[in-house]
Design a protein around this motif. Structure first.
Motif, short mmCIF file in Angstrom:
data_model
loop_
_atom_site.label_atom_id
_atom_site.label_comp_id
_atom_site.label_asym_id
_atom_site.label_seq_id
_atom_site.Cartn_x
_atom_site.Cartn_y
_atom_site.Cartn_z
N THR A 152 1.05 -1.36 0.00
CA THR A 152 -0.05 -0.11 -0.05
C THR A 152 0.85 1.20 0.12
N CYS A 183 -3.10 3.75 -1.02
CA CYS A 183 -3.66 3.06 -2.18
C CYS A 183 -2.76 1.66 -2.46
N ASP A 184 -3.86 0.58 -2.46
CA ASP A 184 -3.07 -0.79 -2.98
C ASP A 184 -2.69 -0.91 -4.43
N THR A 185 -1.31 -1.07 -4.58
CA THR A 185 -0.76 -1.11 -5.74
C THR A 185 -1.32 -2.18 -6.78
N THR A 218 -4.61 -2.17 -7.45
CA THR A 218 -5.75 -1.54 -7.90
C THR A 218 -5.47 -0.62 -9.28
N GLN A 221 -6.56 2.40 -9.43
CA GLN A 221 -6.54 3.73 -8.80
C GLN A 221 -4.71 3.91 -8.57
N TYR A 222 -4.26 3.02 -8.39
CA TYR A 222 -2.62 2.98 -8.28
C TYR A 222 -1.90 3.92 -9.42
N ARG A 281 -2.24 7.35 -8.68
CA ARG A 281 -1.66 7.67 -7.38
C ARG A 281 -0.03 7.61 -7.62
#
Length: 285
Positions: free
Chosen positions: A63, A67-69, A71, A73-74, A77
């Motif tokens: 994370t 943010c979980d890497t 996902t 969304q990463y 990020r």
């Protein structure tokens, strides 16, 4: 709102035919600097590549900035992560001015004024080709880019290796300035342990793919000391207090746990490198 942790790694595992990074667990609090140490091939770069997405882990969770890497969304990020590897990778014909033009569409938060400010601070000519730069100049350009898109986490893999002490000191000062903002954190790997002692809040030691310790630097330095005594006096030290020792012919020099040494024995300060070498030897025994 500031995340409690800039980086969390839980049970990270990556297997290769001749090497395994096994169950790595690390937590880097927000606003802090963590130094990653270990010999060549220990797993430092593999850990960093797993964080940045350059390699896919075989197990565990990472994370970054909450943010979980793994996902979607990463991907977005990542704009808040500045990465500097041990080799700067810009096309040789590019100039720093041209690098600015390329980075503008790459990063939505690209800060042209900040970038040119770092070029000036580092003494980098805007119109000189990258191929004509020294190693120090190349690393400074990589750092200027990493710091010019509103990064909150810097990930540095041997970014100061091969540089002279004056250039290293200049770069460490830039990192110190970066972390004056409590929203900013750094993960830095280096073989130059003295550099890490200057700027790190935490030290993590990876040896042969395993994490031997991850501790606050000050706590770690308080736990151990260097002892120099006559051989006869050394016999009073409990074996479990000794991480390493050698007979010099005049007496015994040892790295020991401070709280296990009899009162009255004088201890010198032990550095991170002393502790690292001793624990590596202890792990081989």
């Amino acid at each position: 709102m500031k995340e409690e942790y800039a980086l969390q790694i839980r049970n990270l595992t990556k297997r290769y035919p001749d090497f395994t990074l096994e169950n790595i667990n690390l937590c880097l609090p927000g606003g802090c600097v963590m130094g990653l140490i270990g010999e060549n091939g220990a797993g430092k770069s593999t850990t960093i590549k797993a964080i940045t997405g350059a390699v896919h882990p075989d197990g565990g969770e990472i994370t970054v900035l909450g943010c979980d890497t793994q996902t979607e969304q990463y991907t977005k990020r990542k704009e808040q992560i500045g990465v500097v590897m041990d080799e700067a990778c810009f096309p040789e014909i590019l100039t720093p001015k041209q690098v600015n033009g390329i980075m503008k569409p790459v990063f939505s938060n690209w800060q042209e004024k900040v970038y040119y400010g770092y070029l000036e601070r580092f003494g980098l000519p805007q119109n000189k080709a990258f191929k004509e730069f020294s190693r120090g100049m190349k690393m400074k350009l990589s750092i200027a880019v990493a710091l010019s898109h509103e990064a909150r986490l810097l990930i540095l893999d041997e970014a100061t290796s091969g540089l002279d002490p004056i250039v290293r000191d200049e770069i460490l000062e830039v990192f110190n300035d970066f972390t004056r903002d409590e929203e900013h954190s750094i993960l830095i790997s280096s073989h130059i342990v003295s550099d890490l002692e200057k700027i790190c809040d935490y030290i993590a030691f990876i040896h042969k793919g395993k994490l031997l310790f991850s501790e606050e630097k000050d706590t770690l330095l308080e736990q151990y000391g260097l002892l120099s005594v006559r051989a006869a006096d050394f016999e009073a030290i409990r074996p479990e207090a000794v991480l390493s020792s050698r007979n010099t012919g005049y007496g015994v020099e040892a790295l020991v746990r401070r709280d296990m040494v009899p009162a009255g024995m004088h201890l010198e300060r032990a550095g991170i490198e002393n502790i690292m070498v001793a624990m590596a030897k202890e792990d081989r025994s």
